[in-house]
Design a protein around this motif. Structure first.
Motif, PDB file in Angstrom:
ATOM      1  N   HIS A 114       0.817  -1.212   0.000  1.00  0.00           N
ATOM      2  CA  HIS A 114       0.000   0.000   0.000  1.00  0.00           C
ATOM      3  C   HIS A 114       0.855   1.268   0.000  1.00  0.00           C
ATOM      4  N   ALA A 115       2.081   1.161   0.500  1.00  0.00           N
ATOM      5  CA  ALA A 115       2.976   2.327   0.496  1.00  0.00           C
ATOM      6  C   ALA A 115       3.227   2.811  -0.931  1.00  0.00           C
ATOM      7  N   GLN A 117       1.047   2.736  -3.375  1.00  0.00           N
ATOM      8  CA  GLN A 117      -0.130   3.532  -3.747  1.00  0.00           C
ATOM      9  C   GLN A 117      -0.024   4.936  -3.167  1.00  0.00           C
ATOM     10  N   LEU A 118       0.393   5.030  -1.920  1.00  0.00           N
ATOM     11  CA  LEU A 118       0.517   6.339  -1.274  1.00  0.00           C
ATOM     12  C   LEU A 118       1.569   7.201  -1.967  1.00  0.00           C
ATOM     13  N   ARG A 119       2.719   6.601  -2.279  1.00  0.00           N
ATOM     14  CA  ARG A 119       3.771   7.360  -2.977  1.00  0.00           C
ATOM     15  C   ARG A 119       3.300   7.780  -4.368  1.00  0.00           C
ATOM     16  N   SER A 122       0.772  10.579  -4.046  1.00  0.00           N
ATOM     17  CA  SER A 122       1.483  11.797  -3.663  1.00  0.00           C
ATOM     18  C   SER A 122       2.161  12.420  -4.884  1.00  0.00           C
ATOM     19  N   LEU A 138      -7.499  10.152  -1.979  1.00  0.00           N
ATOM     20  CA  LEU A 138      -7.301   8.704  -1.992  1.00  0.00           C
ATOM     21  C   LEU A 138      -7.856   8.119  -0.704  1.00  0.00           C
ATOM     22  N   LEU A 140      -8.121   4.454   1.253  1.00  0.00           N
ATOM     23  CA  LEU A 140      -7.750   3.048   1.355  1.00  0.00           C
ATOM     24  C   LEU A 140      -8.703   2.396   2.341  1.00  0.00           C
TER      25      LEU A 140
END
Length: 150
Positions: A114-115, A117-119, A122, A138, A140
């Protein structure tokens, strides 16, 4: 899984392949042999099944790759009562959030990354014109298997 076999074969470090193992030809070869033997025994055990039920296309592809019996493998999606969902309005109130919502549904597990997706989100926001980044959000959502995934 076939993913783990690929990761070890390519000597990539990750959740299922320690950097020490990935950096060593000998350790990678031994681990690959172990995984292949285990996969062979797993496939042998599965070959005795008359019918195999799986709950997703990913699991079906995984089982078919290991058990080599697509004609006996059937995808059966878990039942879900959608009557209540069908009553929900398709349009949402603009007062809640006027921009675009990006919803990601998945189990929260380390291998889902999931990191990333966050990056990625961003980076998307940083690429937007000034003042436009507030127009996307976003979300999750999902569950965890156990305390280790929290």
């Amino acid at each position: 899984s076939t993913d783990m076999l690929e990761q070890v074969r390519d000597r990539r470090s990750g959740l299922c392949n320690d950097a020490k193992v990935a950096g060593s030809w000998l350790l990678s070869s031994a681990k690959l042999l172990y995984y292949r033997l285990f996969a062979m025994l797993y496939g042998l055990a599965g070959s005795f099944a008359e019918v195999v039920l799986v709950n997703s296309s990913w699991t079906r592809n995984h089982i078919v790759a290991l058990w080599k019996m697509p004609e006996r493998t059937v995808t059966t999606y878990p039942p879900c009562d959608t009557a209540a969902l069908a009553e929900l309005p398709l349009e949402r109130a603009q007062k809640d959030f006027p921009g675009k919502l990006v919803l990601s549904l998945a189990q929260f597990r380390p291998e889902k990354n999931h990191a990333l997706q966050l990056r990625s989100f961003s980076r998307y926001l940083q690429m937007q014109a000034a003042g436009e980044s507030h127009r996307a959000r976003l979300i999750l959502a999902g569950g965890c298997r156990d305390a280790g995934d929290r």
